[in-house]
Motif scaffolding. Structure first.
Motif, short mmCIF file in Angstrom:
data_model
loop_
_atom_site.label_atom_id
_atom_site.label_comp_id
_atom_site.label_asym_id
_atom_site.label_seq_id
_atom_site.Cartn_x
_atom_site.Cartn_y
_atom_site.Cartn_z
N ARG A 40 0.83 -1.22 0.00
CA ARG A 40 0.00 0.00 0.00
C ARG A 40 0.87 1.27 0.00
N ASP A 41 2.01 1.20 0.66
CA ASP A 41 2.85 2.37 0.84
C ASP A 41 4.04 2.46 -0.12
N HIS A 42 4.49 1.33 -0.66
CA HIS A 42 5.72 1.33 -1.46
C HIS A 42 5.56 0.59 -2.78
N LEU A 43 6.29 1.08 -3.78
CA LEU A 43 6.38 0.44 -5.09
C LEU A 43 7.84 0.06 -5.31
N GLY A 60 16.82 -4.53 -20.44
CA GLY A 60 17.76 -4.26 -21.53
C GLY A 60 19.15 -3.92 -21.06
N ASP A 61 19.41 -2.68 -20.74
CA ASP A 61 20.76 -2.24 -20.43
C ASP A 61 21.08 -2.34 -18.95
N VAL A 62 22.38 -2.47 -18.68
CA VAL A 62 22.88 -2.34 -17.31
C VAL A 62 22.88 -0.85 -17.02
N LEU A 63 22.34 -0.48 -15.89
CA LEU A 63 22.20 0.94 -15.55
C LEU A 63 23.30 1.39 -14.62
N PRO A 64 23.58 2.71 -14.58
CA PRO A 64 24.64 3.22 -13.71
C PRO A 64 24.28 3.07 -12.23
N HIS A 65 25.30 3.22 -11.39
CA HIS A 65 25.06 3.18 -9.95
C HIS A 65 23.90 4.12 -9.64
N PRO A 66 22.94 3.68 -8.80
CA PRO A 66 21.73 4.47 -8.58
C PRO A 66 21.87 5.66 -7.63
N GLY A 67 23.07 5.89 -7.10
CA GLY A 67 23.26 7.03 -6.21
C GLY A 67 22.80 8.32 -6.86
N GLY A 68 21.98 9.09 -6.17
CA GLY A 68 21.46 10.33 -6.71
C GLY A 68 20.05 10.22 -7.25
N LEU A 69 19.50 9.01 -7.32
CA LEU A 69 18.15 8.84 -7.85
C LEU A 69 17.06 9.11 -6.82
N SER A 70 17.41 9.25 -5.55
CA SER A 70 16.39 9.58 -4.55
C SER A 70 15.70 10.87 -4.95
N GLY A 71 14.38 10.88 -4.86
CA GLY A 71 13.60 12.03 -5.27
C GLY A 71 13.14 11.97 -6.71
N SER A 72 13.61 10.96 -7.45
CA SER A 72 13.18 10.79 -8.84
C SER A 72 11.72 10.37 -8.89
N ILE A 73 11.10 10.66 -10.00
CA ILE A 73 9.68 10.31 -10.19
C ILE A 73 9.58 8.96 -10.88
N LEU A 74 8.69 8.14 -10.38
CA LEU A 74 8.37 6.84 -10.97
C LEU A 74 6.98 6.98 -11.59
N ARG A 94 0.99 8.31 -15.53
CA ARG A 94 0.72 9.08 -14.31
C ARG A 94 1.85 8.87 -13.30
N ALA A 95 2.11 9.89 -12.51
CA ALA A 95 3.12 9.77 -11.46
C ALA A 95 2.61 8.79 -10.42
N ALA A 96 3.43 7.81 -10.07
CA ALA A 96 3.01 6.78 -9.13
C ALA A 96 3.84 6.76 -7.86
N GLY A 97 5.08 7.24 -7.92
CA GLY A 97 5.91 7.18 -6.73
C GLY A 97 7.09 8.13 -6.79
N LEU A 109 14.64 -0.35 -7.25
CA LEU A 109 14.45 0.95 -6.61
C LEU A 109 13.19 0.86 -5.78
N GLU A 110 13.19 1.48 -4.63
CA GLU A 110 12.00 1.55 -3.77
C GLU A 110 11.46 2.96 -3.84
N ALA A 111 10.15 3.06 -4.04
CA ALA A 111 9.51 4.37 -4.13
C ALA A 111 8.32 4.43 -3.17
N ILE A 112 8.10 5.62 -2.61
CA ILE A 112 6.90 5.83 -1.80
C ILE A 112 5.73 6.02 -2.76
N ASN A 113 4.64 5.34 -2.50
CA ASN A 113 3.44 5.48 -3.32
C ASN A 113 2.96 6.93 -3.21
#
Length: 129
Positions: A40-43, A60-74, A94-97, A109-113
């Motif tokens: 209910r709270d996390h995606l 598909g691709d290997v992605l870069p280290h995720p440092g700095g992605l906090s605050g990104s929109i899912l 639509r913005a989900a998290g 990645l963990e996102a707040i709903n």
């Protein structure tokens, strides 16, 4: 089904030119994790950091280290990873998290709903009549 579109700016995509820092935005299609599943709270969105995970998930691709992605929109949108010829329109997205952390070992990645966040924050700004 639905997929996620992650929009963010990881530190690993930063380039320094003299005194300027430039960050290339990262946009990638992902899919919801099966482990851990959404609550209910996390995606949770797949974030492949090794070639085998990228192949297994279809991201598909290997992605870069995720440092700095906090605050990104899912964003959530119709499935495009497994139905690449499907047609969709921007109004279906639509913005989900909001990303709050990345697992170092489990490739997600963990996102707040965003709906839970709205329910918690909006009452703080309500005015009494």
């Amino acid at each position: 089904g639905s997929d996620f579109l992650v929009c963010g700016m990881p530190f690993a995509s930063r380039t320094v030119f003299g005194r300027e820092n430039r960050v290339t935005p990262l946009l990638y299609l992902s899919e919801p994790c099966s482990s851990p599943p959404a609550t209910r709270d996390h995606l949770y969105a797949v974030y492949p950091r090794t070639p085998d995970i990228a192949r297994q998930t279809g991201v598909g691709d290997v992605l870069p280290h995720p440092g700095g992605l906090s605050g990104s929109i899912l964003f959530v949108l119709p499935s495009l990873l497994h139905e690449p010829l499907s047609v969709w329109a921007p109004n279906q997205m639509r913005a989900a998290g909001i990303v709050v952390r990345a697992s170092e070992t489990r490739h997600y990645l963990e996102a707040i709903n965003i709906e839970r966040l709205r329910e918690a924050v909006f009452p703080l700004f309500a005015t009494e009549a």
